[in-house]
Design a protein around this motif. Structure first.
Motif, mmCIF file in Angstrom:
data_model
loop_
_atom_site.group_PDB
_atom_site.id
_atom_site.type_symbol
_atom_site.label_atom_id
_atom_site.label_comp_id
_atom_site.label_asym_id
_atom_site.label_seq_id
_atom_site.Cartn_x
_atom_site.Cartn_y
_atom_site.Cartn_z
ATOM 1 N N ARG A 229 134.410 2.763 67.819
ATOM 2 C CA ARG A 229 135.032 3.056 66.516
ATOM 3 C C ARG A 229 134.911 4.526 66.111
ATOM 4 O O ARG A 229 135.536 4.964 65.153
ATOM 5 N N THR A 230 134.117 5.296 66.877
ATOM 6 C CA THR A 230 134.042 6.725 66.553
ATOM 7 C C THR A 230 134.981 7.572 67.422
ATOM 8 O O THR A 230 135.036 8.788 67.259
ATOM 9 N N SER B 71 138.340 9.271 68.227
ATOM 10 C CA SER B 71 139.267 9.760 67.197
ATOM 11 C C SER B 71 140.583 8.984 67.105
ATOM 12 O O SER B 71 141.220 8.982 66.063
ATOM 13 N N SER C 200 136.769 8.674 75.687
ATOM 14 C CA SER C 200 135.439 8.677 75.043
ATOM 15 C C SER C 200 134.535 9.698 75.730
ATOM 16 O O SER C 200 133.716 10.350 75.081
ATOM 17 N N ILE D 12 126.693 10.419 62.833
ATOM 18 C CA ILE D 12 127.519 9.823 63.900
ATOM 19 C C ILE D 12 126.621 9.412 65.066
ATOM 20 O O ILE D 12 126.763 8.330 65.642
ATOM 21 N N GLU E 175 124.755 6.083 65.075
ATOM 22 C CA GLU E 175 125.529 4.903 65.493
ATOM 23 C C GLU E 175 125.382 4.640 66.986
ATOM 24 O O GLU E 175 125.453 3.501 67.431
ATOM 25 N N HIS E 176 125.195 5.702 67.765
ATOM 26 C CA HIS E 176 125.049 5.548 69.214
ATOM 27 C C HIS E 176 123.814 4.712 69.540
ATOM 28 O O HIS E 176 123.792 3.982 70.509
ATOM 29 N N ARG F 134 139.808 7.303 61.360
ATOM 30 C CA ARG F 134 138.939 8.447 61.652
ATOM 31 C C ARG F 134 138.441 9.085 60.351
ATOM 32 O O ARG F 134 137.275 9.466 60.231
ATOM 33 N N VAL G 97 135.607 7.085 59.089
ATOM 34 C CA VAL G 97 134.365 7.305 59.843
ATOM 35 C C VAL G 97 133.720 8.625 59.413
ATOM 36 O O VAL G 97 132.511 8.707 59.178
ATOM 37 N N ALA H 90 130.242 9.247 57.559
ATOM 38 C CA ALA H 90 129.214 10.064 58.219
ATOM 39 C C ALA H 90 128.753 11.210 57.332
ATOM 40 O O ALA H 90 127.605 11.644 57.407
#
Ligand SMILES: [Fe+2]
Ligand SMILES: [Fe+2]
Length: 297
Positions: free
Chosen positions: A45-46, A48, A67, A168, A171-172, A261, A264, A268
């Motif tokens: 979902r991150t 772009s 990605s 951001i 989230e990883h 985007r 997100v 963030a």
């Protein structure tokens, strides 16, 4: 209102925390492990283009490739930013008493950033890519930033780079579907950046209290331009070209306009925007730049 501790006490606490929990990516990351097959490099979902028709039409392999390119672009921007930050901190240390906790923590942060940039460079190499470079129109003038940005403007530039990436990257950590190597690296980064953010936030407020409106105005502009620049760099057309997508400029425009985007990015940057707003740093004409950056709805 933002609560600010005594400068030396904050620095001592940060130094203690650094002594307890810091990493050496050269030994703490398993660089020899092969990359995992079929996994994305950043949370879906991150990416772009996530949520667009183009994304829906892309194969899983194309999504993985995009990605990867976006991850490489992000850490390339990260290295560029950290190299500037290290210079700003060094210049600050140059003028001050090195025995203070404040300067000793600045030196500690420089050492952290030095390891981060090395780690990001190794990551780019490990995934078989080359870093994204800025065009000379940005690269040349930005060379002067460490000379121009001091005090409050220096801290807001720092926070733009650190806090938005930090949110951001958090989230990883929770996303098990992405490459374990990227997660391991982001865990190190997020842990050490939390201290940097605290250091920058507190000193920013102290500096603002001591300076008059010209500094405040300049700081507002620096922070808004920084946000706009960061949001543009993250959708560099070259990343779409490298991912094999046709008409990369149009794709970049599509990404910029992608409502998902923007959501997100807004999410963030939420904490940072609230903090800066409280400090009176999002106001006047600079507010428009924030909207254009897509980090504020
Ligand atoms: Fe860093
Ligand atoms: Fe940092």
């Amino acid at each position: 209102m933002v609560k600010i501790g005594d400068r030396e006490r904050t620095a001592e606490r940060l130094l203690q925390s650094s002594a307890k929990l810091s990493y050496d990516p050269l030994v703490d990351v398993d660089w020899n492990a092969p990359l995992a097959d079929g996994k994305l490099f950043i949370p879906e979902r991150t990416v772009s283009l996530y949520g667009t028709d183009l994304w829906r039409r892309m194969s899983h392999e194309q999504r993985i490739e995009l990605s990867k390119q976006e991850m490489v672009n992000t850490v390339s921007v990260g290295i560029w930013f950290e190299v500037i930050l290290m210079q700003m901190l060094l210049r600050m240390a140059y003028h001050r008493d090195p025995t203070t906790g404040h300067v000793r923590y600045a030196l500690t942060e420089i050492a952290d950033e030095c390891r981060h940039s090395t780690m990001f460079a190794m990551l780019i190499d490990k995934v078989g890519e080359t870093p994204y470079r800025n065009g000379w129109l940005l690269q040349k003038p930005a060379h002067a930033l460490p000379l121009i940005l001091r005090g409050a403007p220096m801290w807001v530039a720092t926070l733009i780079g650190e806090e938005i990436f930090d949110a951001i990257q958090r989230e990883h950590l929770q996303d098990e579907s992405i490459q374990p190597l990227v997660r391991a690296i982001m865990r190190i980064h997020v842990t050490e950046e939390a201290r940097h953010v605290r250091y920058a936030r507190e000193d920013l407020i102290r500096q603002l209290d001591r300076r008059g409106w010209p500094t405040r105005e300049f700081t507002r502009d620096v922070v808004a331009i920084g946000a706009l620049l960061l949001s543009r760099l993250l959708v560099r057309p070259e990343q779409y070209a490298r991912a094999g997508l046709a008409e990369p400029r149009k794709v970049a425009a599509l990404a910029r306009a992608n409502p998902h985007r923007r959501e997100v990015l807004t999410e963030a940057s939420g904490r940072l925007v609230r903090f800066l707003d409280d400090a009176g740093l999002i106001a006047g004409p600079s507010k428009m730049l924030w909207r254009r950056a897509g980090v504020m709805l």
